[in-house]
Write a protein that holds these residues in place. Structure first.
Motif, PDB file in Angstrom:
ATOM      1  N   ALA A 264       0.833  -1.197   0.000  1.00 56.58           N
ATOM      2  CA  ALA A 264       0.000   0.000   0.000  1.00 56.58           C
ATOM      3  C   ALA A 264       0.867   1.247   0.000  1.00 56.58           C
ATOM      4  N   GLY A 265       0.645   2.126  -0.970  1.00 55.27           N
ATOM      5  CA  GLY A 265       1.414   3.346  -1.076  1.00 55.27           C
ATOM      6  C   GLY A 265       0.959   4.399  -0.081  1.00 55.27           C
ATOM      7  N   ILE A 266       1.928   5.121   0.483  1.00 57.35           N
ATOM      8  CA  ILE A 266       1.674   6.183   1.454  1.00 57.35           C
ATOM      9  C   ILE A 266       2.014   7.514   0.811  1.00 57.35           C
ATOM     10  N   SER A 267       1.052   8.425   0.756  1.00 59.97           N
ATOM     11  CA  SER A 267       1.229   9.733   0.138  1.00 59.97           C
ATOM     12  C   SER A 267       1.627   9.550  -1.330  1.00 59.97           C
ATOM     13  N   ARG A 268       2.164  10.579  -1.946  1.00 62.55           N
ATOM     14  CA  ARG A 268       2.530  10.489  -3.347  1.00 62.55           C
ATOM     15  C   ARG A 268       3.634  11.482  -3.659  1.00 62.55           C
ATOM     16  N   MET A 269       4.631  11.024  -4.428  1.00 61.73           N
ATOM     17  CA  MET A 269       5.674  11.919  -4.887  1.00 61.73           C
ATOM     18  C   MET A 269       5.081  12.906  -5.888  1.00 61.73           C
ATOM     19  N   ARG A 270       5.371  14.174  -5.668  1.00 60.60           N
ATOM     20  CA  ARG A 270       4.948  15.210  -6.594  1.00 60.60           C
ATOM     21  C   ARG A 270       6.172  15.985  -7.056  1.00 60.60           C
ATOM     22  N   GLU A 271       5.975  16.862  -8.009  1.00 58.73           N
ATOM     23  CA  GLU A 271       7.070  17.715  -8.447  1.00 58.73           C
ATOM     24  C   GLU A 271       7.603  18.481  -7.249  1.00 58.73           C
ATOM     25  N   GLY A 272       8.872  18.276  -6.925  1.00 61.42           N
ATOM     26  CA  GLY A 272       9.454  18.951  -5.781  1.00 61.42           C
ATOM     27  C   GLY A 272       9.519  18.092  -4.533  1.00 61.42           C
ATOM     28  N   GLY A 273       8.832  16.954  -4.502  1.00 62.62           N
ATOM     29  CA  GLY A 273       8.954  16.072  -3.356  1.00 62.62           C
ATOM     30  C   GLY A 273       7.619  15.609  -2.806  1.00 62.62           C
ATOM     31  N   GLY A 274       7.646  15.157  -1.576  1.00 64.77           N
ATOM     32  CA  GLY A 274       6.453  14.677  -0.904  1.00 64.77           C
ATOM     33  C   GLY A 274       6.805  14.328   0.524  1.00 64.77           C
ATOM     34  N   GLY A 275       5.803  14.063   1.337  1.00 63.31           N
ATOM     35  CA  GLY A 275       6.094  13.752   2.726  1.00 63.31           C
ATOM     36  C   GLY A 275       4.970  12.996   3.398  1.00 63.31           C
ATOM     37  N   TYR A 276       5.256  12.464   4.578  1.00 60.05           N
ATOM     38  CA  TYR A 276       4.252  11.830   5.403  1.00 60.05           C
ATOM     39  C   TYR A 276       4.747  11.841   6.836  1.00 60.05           C
ATOM     40  N   GLY A 277       3.847  11.592   7.771  1.00 58.80           N
ATOM     41  CA  GLY A 277       4.207  11.535   9.177  1.00 58.80           C
ATOM     42  C   GLY A 277       3.948  10.167   9.753  1.00 58.80           C
ATOM     43  N   ARG A 278       4.624   9.858  10.839  1.00 57.78           N
ATOM     44  CA  ARG A 278       4.421   8.614  11.583  1.00 57.78           C
ATOM     45  C   ARG A 278       3.962   8.981  12.977  1.00 57.78           C
ATOM     46  N   GLY A 279       2.996   8.258  13.524  1.00 56.48           N
ATOM     47  CA  GLY A 279       2.506   8.555  14.855  1.00 56.48           C
ATOM     48  C   GLY A 279       3.618   8.577  15.886  1.00 56.48           C
ATOM     49  N   ILE A 280       3.466   9.413  16.926  1.00 55.81           N
ATOM     50  CA  ILE A 280       4.539   9.630  17.889  1.00 55.81           C
ATOM     51  C   ILE A 280       4.402   8.746  19.124  1.00 55.81           C
ATOM     52  N   SER A 281       4.012   7.507  18.934  1.00 57.73           N
ATOM     53  CA  SER A 281       4.050   6.575  20.056  1.00 57.73           C
ATOM     54  C   SER A 281       5.476   6.089  20.229  1.00 57.73           C
ATOM     55  N   SER A 282       5.789   5.623  21.442  1.00 60.71           N
ATOM     56  CA  SER A 282       7.138   5.168  21.738  1.00 60.71           C
ATOM     57  C   SER A 282       7.452   3.874  20.999  1.00 60.71           C
ATOM     58  N   SER A 283       6.594   2.875  21.135  1.00 65.64           N
ATOM     59  CA  SER A 283       6.740   1.669  20.319  1.00 65.64           C
ATOM     60  C   SER A 283       6.240   1.993  18.915  1.00 65.64           C
ATOM     61  N   PRO A 284       6.546   1.167  17.918  1.00 64.22           N
ATOM     62  CA  PRO A 284       6.128   1.487  16.547  1.00 64.22           C
ATOM     63  C   PRO A 284       4.637   1.788  16.453  1.00 64.22           C
ATOM     64  N   SER A 285       4.308   2.925  15.840  1.00 64.63           N
ATOM     65  CA  SER A 285       2.919   3.375  15.745  1.00 64.63           C
ATOM     66  C   SER A 285       2.183   2.662  14.625  1.00 64.63           C
ATOM     67  N   SER A 286       0.880   2.496  14.816  1.00 64.64           N
ATOM     68  CA  SER A 286       0.040   1.910  13.763  1.00 64.64           C
ATOM     69  C   SER A 286      -0.428   2.961  12.767  1.00 64.64           C
TER      70      SER A 286
END
Length: 471
Positions: free
Chosen positions: A388-410
């Motif tokens: 499953a793709g997360i966000s999308r690369m666009r002209e100039g770049g792209g980004g996404y965030g990860r939840g700030i839980s201590s153990s790996p976030s869902s």
């Protein structure tokens, strides 16, 4: 180096990306390892560095290695466009044994947007609360309930809320206490069966100090568990049970305090161990570059004392394992396997990344099709083989965030309404970065910068707890 010069360097590296050799090691980790614990990098510098990392070898590389939260960290992981450069069923995957030393033949992986692959797991939430606080996702509490930090200013958590994606409503869980400590920032949260815990520190202060808090999972008034100083304050991750708040430290070792308060106590036989997600610990840590491209070699259950030795491929690097699955890198391909080395698969389309249960969050190589869908990152499901793709690369770049839980976030999230705009101007060539000892250029050159415009209304959220079970 100025922000504009950084952007110019990014563009230069991007154009050379396709001819660049494979990196010797993950540059994100290398940079993270060299960054001092108390050093802070302003947001624009982090974004420029992330962009440079993304284009090396023509791939986007994503790891959770940004600095501590302290008022100047980047809001979302950013990447430059490569074009410019659950539950386990035990069911077999595709064909072949895929045992140790016998990886399955790589098969093409079809990467589609997460909303197409797991529609039940994708939703939207507002970026801001009614009173103007900005949401920062923490992790999923269930398939439809998300734990969010509502921030009164950048990285200043004002309260914890639970957002229900089914009826699009939010409930205040607790108001964050005023510590009275100058320069205090909450670093991460952790969800237990009875409590939600967090820890904080003064990251821009040279003092080595941290404290811990808990609130009932049902909500209420937060209670301070205690504080620590010196080496005990160099927290890597935390966990919380019905009786104890636990944490691991950067040099290895795991400590605990009673939830009701008391003196810290070191757990026996935890030398060199770091918390993963309770009750698991591993022999590598994720903060300050610990572990880096080195491999996790064992997993320890802190409740039972059982140790699982991992069977990894020769030449593997950056392997991280949960209770049932491991993700890492071998040569130019990502690898997924069981901890005992069975069911091993090569994934040449990806670079390795973080692990959440059966899911690996990985960088994605760009295809040759100019209009093809290229995500900023990909979540690979080791059980079903879906990507499953997360966000999308666009002209100039792209980004996404990860939840700030201590153990790996869902939770993974991004602002789909935001776009990157490139602006170029003619500058004195002497302003551009150049290798040490290189002659000073003369004349004029074109320097380009990028900035984000639009968005600010909704986050698109992928909650891996809502991915359908395969049973």
């Amino acid at each position: 180096m100025s922000h504009r010069d950084e952007e110019a360097l990014v563009r230069t590296l991007a154009k050379a990306a396709r001819s660049a050799p494979e990196p010797v090691e993950d540059l994100v980790v290398t940079i993270g390892r060299r960054r001092g614990r108390r050093r802070r990098v302003r947001a624009q510098s982090v974004l420029a560095v992330a962009a440079m990392i993304a284009v090396v070898g023509g791939m986007a590389v994503v790891r959770d290695t940004l600095p501590n939260r302290g008022g100047e960290g980047a809001d979302m992981t950013q990447a430059a466009p490569p074009g410019d450069a659950g539950e386990d069923t035990g069911q077999p995957f595709l064909n072949g044994a895929g045992g140790p030393g016998n990886p399955r033949e790589p098969a093409p992986v079809d990467v589609r947007p997460a909303a197409e692959v797991w529609p039940a797991a994708v939703s939207t939430i507002p970026v801001r609360t009614a009173d103007g606080h900005r949401y920062r996702p923490v992790t999923g509490l269930s398939a439809t309930r998300l734990l969010l930090s509502a921030e009164s200013s950048f990285e200043r958590s004002g309260r914890l809320e639970v957002y229900d994606t089914a009826d699009r409503s939010s409930t205040v869980l607790t108001t964050m206490p005023v510590t009275g400590v100058k320069g205090y920032f909450v670093q991460s949260f952790e969800v237990g069966s009875d409590y939600i815990a967090w820890w904080g520190e003064t990251p821009n202060d040279p003092d080595e100090w941290a404290d811990f808090w808990v609130v009932p999972r049902s909500g209420g008034v937060a209670k301070r568990v205690g504080e620590v100083t010196g080496d005990l304050s160099k927290v890597t991750r935390i966990a919380v049970t019905s009786d104890f708040l636990l944490w691991s430290v950067s040099g290895g070792g795991i400590y605990r305090m009673p939830v009701g308060g008391g003196a810290p106590e070191r757990l026996g036989n935890t030398d060199g161990l770091h918390l993963l997600a309770w009750p698991l610990a591993a022999d590598v840590g994720e903060r300050e570059g610990e572990g880096g491209t080195g491999n996790q070699t064992r997993t320890v259950n802190l409740e039972t004392g059982q140790t699982t030795e991992l069977s990894l491929p020769e030449g593997g690097r950056g392997f991280r394992c949960g209770p049932l699955w491991c993700f890492g890198q071998q040569g130019g391909a990502a690898v997924v396997q069981r901890p005992d080395g069975s069911d091993r698969r090569l994934l040449p389309e990806f670079s390795s990344g973080g692990v959440f249960d059966r899911f690996g969050v990985m960088g994605t190589f760009a295809g040759e099709e100019p209009d093809a869908y290229v995500p900023v990152a990909t979540v690979y499901d080791a059980v079903t083989g879906l990507a499953a793709g997360i966000s999308r690369m666009r002209e100039g770049g792209g980004g996404y965030g990860r939840g700030i839980s201590s153990s790996p976030s869902s939770i993974l999230y991004w602002d789909a309404g935001e776009r990157t705009v490139e602006e170029c101007e003619t500058v004195d060539a002497r302003r551009l970065p150049r290798p040490s000892g290189a002659p000073v250029p003369t004349g004029e050159a074109t320097a380009c910068t990028t900035r984000e415009v639009g968005g600010g209304e909704e986050f698109t959220v992928v909650n891996l707890l809502a991915v359908p079970s395969t049973k």
